[in-house]
Design a protein around this motif. Sequence first.
Motif, mmCIF file in Angstrom:
data_model
loop_
_atom_site.group_PDB
_atom_site.id
_atom_site.type_symbol
_atom_site.label_atom_id
_atom_site.label_comp_id
_atom_site.label_asym_id
_atom_site.label_seq_id
_atom_site.Cartn_x
_atom_site.Cartn_y
_atom_site.Cartn_z
ATOM 1 N N LEU A 1 26.627 15.433 37.619
ATOM 2 C CA LEU A 1 27.625 16.229 36.909
ATOM 3 C C LEU A 1 27.912 15.576 35.567
ATOM 4 C CD1 LEU A 1 29.591 18.587 36.831
ATOM 5 C CD2 LEU A 1 31.256 17.148 38.037
ATOM 6 N N TYR A 2 27.521 16.258 34.496
ATOM 7 C CA TYR A 2 27.704 15.763 33.132
ATOM 8 C C TYR A 2 28.997 16.324 32.558
ATOM 9 C CZ TYR A 2 22.778 14.286 33.047
ATOM 10 O OH TYR A 2 21.576 13.667 33.301
ATOM 11 N N GLY A 3 29.802 15.458 31.972
ATOM 12 C CA GLY A 3 31.038 15.893 31.345
ATOM 13 C C GLY A 3 32.032 14.758 31.304
ATOM 14 N N PHE A 4 33.318 15.103 31.238
ATOM 15 C CA PHE A 4 34.363 14.082 31.199
ATOM 16 C C PHE A 4 35.585 14.586 31.942
ATOM 17 C CE2 PHE A 4 34.601 16.737 27.496
ATOM 18 C CZ PHE A 4 35.945 16.950 27.252
ATOM 19 N N SER A 5 36.351 13.653 32.469
ATOM 20 C CA SER A 5 37.390 13.974 33.450
ATOM 21 C C SER A 5 38.624 14.673 32.881
ATOM 22 C CB SER A 5 37.822 12.692 34.170
ATOM 23 O OG SER A 5 36.767 12.187 34.941
ATOM 24 N N VAL A 6 38.710 14.834 31.565
ATOM 25 C CA VAL A 6 39.850 15.541 30.978
ATOM 26 C C VAL A 6 39.569 17.039 30.884
ATOM 27 C CG1 VAL A 6 41.310 15.726 28.910
ATOM 28 C CG2 VAL A 6 40.620 13.481 29.747
ATOM 29 N N SER A 7 38.313 17.420 30.954
ATOM 30 C CA SER A 7 37.928 18.833 30.852
ATOM 31 C C SER A 7 38.305 19.604 32.105
ATOM 32 C CB SER A 7 36.419 18.941 30.619
ATOM 33 O OG SER A 7 35.959 20.255 30.876
ATOM 34 N N ASN A 8 39.020 20.706 31.945
ATOM 35 C CA ASN A 8 39.391 21.496 33.113
ATOM 36 C C ASN A 8 38.175 22.174 33.746
ATOM 37 O OD1 ASN A 8 39.357 23.233 30.814
ATOM 38 N ND2 ASN A 8 40.598 24.749 31.875
ATOM 39 N N TYR A 9 37.203 22.572 32.935
ATOM 40 C CA TYR A 9 36.015 23.199 33.498
ATOM 41 C C TYR A 9 35.180 22.178 34.267
ATOM 42 C CZ TYR A 9 36.861 27.581 31.062
ATOM 43 O OH TYR A 9 37.399 28.772 30.646
ATOM 44 N N TYR A 10 35.086 20.979 33.741
ATOM 45 C CA TYR A 10 34.413 19.892 34.459
ATOM 46 C C TYR A 10 35.093 19.662 35.806
ATOM 47 C CZ TYR A 10 32.789 15.058 35.329
ATOM 48 O OH TYR A 10 32.251 13.914 35.882
ATOM 49 N N PRO B 1 30.995 21.630 31.471
ATOM 50 C CA PRO B 1 30.120 20.685 32.156
ATOM 51 C C PRO B 1 28.675 21.153 32.172
ATOM 52 C CG PRO B 1 31.133 22.100 33.759
ATOM 53 C CD PRO B 1 31.693 22.532 32.416
ATOM 54 N N VAL B 2 27.809 20.255 32.622
ATOM 55 C CA VAL B 2 26.409 20.553 32.861
ATOM 56 C C VAL B 2 26.053 19.937 34.201
ATOM 57 C CG1 VAL B 2 24.039 20.172 32.081
ATOM 58 C CG2 VAL B 2 25.832 20.602 30.401
ATOM 59 N N LEU B 3 25.257 20.649 34.981
ATOM 60 C CA LEU B 3 24.788 20.117 36.254
ATOM 61 C C LEU B 3 23.326 19.736 36.122
ATOM 62 C CD1 LEU B 3 25.782 19.691 39.234
ATOM 63 C CD2 LEU B 3 24.578 21.819 39.771
ATOM 64 N N GLY B 4 23.032 18.479 36.402
ATOM 65 C CA GLY B 4 21.658 18.020 36.391
ATOM 66 C C GLY B 4 21.054 18.142 37.776
ATOM 67 N N VAL B 5 19.935 18.853 37.878
ATOM 68 C CA VAL B 5 19.228 19.025 39.150
ATOM 69 C C VAL B 5 17.783 18.584 38.943
ATOM 70 C CG1 VAL B 5 20.746 20.913 39.855
ATOM 71 C CG2 VAL B 5 18.633 21.435 38.642
ATOM 72 N N GLU B 6 17.009 18.624 39.995
ATOM 73 C CA GLU B 6 15.631 18.121 39.931
ATOM 74 C C GLU B 6 14.819 18.816 38.848
ATOM 75 O OE1 GLU B 6 11.717 17.654 42.850
ATOM 76 O OE2 GLU B 6 13.620 18.406 43.644
ATOM 77 N N GLN B 7 15.057 20.120 38.673
ATOM 78 C CA GLN B 7 14.245 20.886 37.723
ATOM 79 C C GLN B 7 14.723 20.775 36.281
ATOM 80 O OE1 GLN B 7 15.725 21.949 40.494
ATOM 81 N NE2 GLN B 7 14.509 23.473 41.594
ATOM 82 N N GLY B 8 15.972 20.321 36.064
ATOM 83 C CA GLY B 8 16.499 20.256 34.704
ATOM 84 C C GLY B 8 18.010 20.400 34.689
ATOM 85 N N PHE B 9 18.520 21.096 33.685
ATOM 86 C CA PHE B 9 19.965 21.212 33.491
ATOM 87 C C PHE B 9 20.430 22.656 33.655
ATOM 88 C CE2 PHE B 9 18.635 17.640 30.697
ATOM 89 C CZ PHE B 9 19.314 16.628 31.349
ATOM 90 N N ILE B 10 21.642 22.802 34.214
ATOM 91 C CA ILE B 10 22.286 24.112 34.357
ATOM 92 C C ILE B 10 23.626 24.038 33.647
ATOM 93 C CG2 ILE B 10 23.212 25.806 35.979
ATOM 94 C CD1 ILE B 10 21.278 24.620 38.067
ATOM 95 N N ASN B 11 23.875 24.976 32.743
ATOM 96 C CA ASN B 11 25.132 24.991 32.006
ATOM 97 C C ASN B 11 25.936 26.244 32.349
ATOM 98 O OD1 ASN B 11 22.953 26.327 30.399
ATOM 99 N ND2 ASN B 11 24.655 26.856 29.056
ATOM 100 N N GLU B 12 27.171 26.269 31.881
ATOM 101 C CA GLU B 12 28.165 27.321 32.118
ATOM 102 C C GLU B 12 28.758 27.184 33.528
ATOM 103 O OE1 GLU B 12 29.487 29.052 29.830
ATOM 104 O OE2 GLU B 12 28.021 28.540 28.287
ATOM 105 N N THR B 13 30.057 26.978 33.557
ATOM 106 C CA THR B 13 30.764 26.686 34.800
ATOM 107 C C THR B 13 30.537 27.733 35.884
ATOM 108 O OG1 THR B 13 32.474 25.501 33.580
ATOM 109 C CG2 THR B 13 33.040 26.241 35.790
ATOM 110 N N SER B 14 30.658 28.998 35.535
ATOM 111 C CA SER B 14 30.509 30.042 36.548
ATOM 112 C C SER B 14 29.117 30.032 37.156
ATOM 113 C CB SER B 14 30.813 31.413 35.943
ATOM 114 O OG SER B 14 29.909 31.723 34.888
ATOM 115 N N VAL B 15 28.115 29.775 36.324
ATOM 116 C CA VAL B 15 26.730 29.731 36.806
ATOM 117 C C VAL B 15 26.516 28.500 37.685
ATOM 118 C CG1 VAL B 15 24.313 29.630 36.105
ATOM 119 C CG2 VAL B 15 25.933 31.002 34.786
ATOM 120 N N ILE B 16 27.074 27.369 37.260
ATOM 121 C CA ILE B 16 26.967 26.137 38.050
ATOM 122 C C ILE B 16 27.570 26.343 39.441
ATOM 123 C CG2 ILE B 16 27.770 23.758 38.257
ATOM 124 C CD1 ILE B 16 27.664 23.605 35.169
#
Length: 219
Positions: free
Chosen positions: A4-13, A50-65
């Motif tokens: 999980l890429y991001g920072f702890s102050v972000s509400n979406y993170y 945030p961004v989610l790192g998975v085996e295949q690469g990166f996934i962005n946008e909170t709703s999609v994650i």
Amino acid sequence: MLKLYGFSVSNYYNMVKLALLEKGLPFEEVPFYAGQTPEALAVSPRGKVPVLGVEQGFINETSVILEYIEQTQGGRSLLPSDPFQRAQVLALCREIELYIELPARACFAEAFFGMPVPEAIKEKSKAELLLGIASLGRHGKFAPYVAGDSFTIADLYFVYSVDLACGVAGKLFGLDLLAELPEAKALLERLQALPNAQRVAADKEAAMPAFMAMVAAKK
């Protein structure tokens, strides 16, 4: 392992972080700040978190994650299997984001960082917030959760967007957004008291001084 890429102050993170914690999934937190540097854009096309790192690469946008996590991971389900009920949850998420979070976000700079926002923007945000909360009151069930009897993704949006919107409304407009929605106010308190939500809140508090210093340096 999920990253999980991001920072702890972000509400979406923190929405994604709480989802992972509530589902009992192992994950690694990777410090990552929004920006337009080549390094940031290599991870997130718009340079957002945030961004989610998975085996295949990166996934962005909170709703999609969040939907990806539901579709691919085990643990506690945060979306109903019934298509109609699932649609109701996702609609509530979108309504909270578009009609509450985004209008409030337009005023974050003044409410939380002491940077003035034009009066026209504040007035527009105030009007939209009132309409958004009224919409939530009509669509939300709060019985006892936002969408009904189960904790869902809608509760993630609720706890990490409505709380900030209430802060904006109170600080800038002297309004209690949930004054006429006691069930919603009670739910917000219950969600904030969840052990995993308390962990997320503690991480946010610990990260806040460095974040505020970074904001001050950019003024």
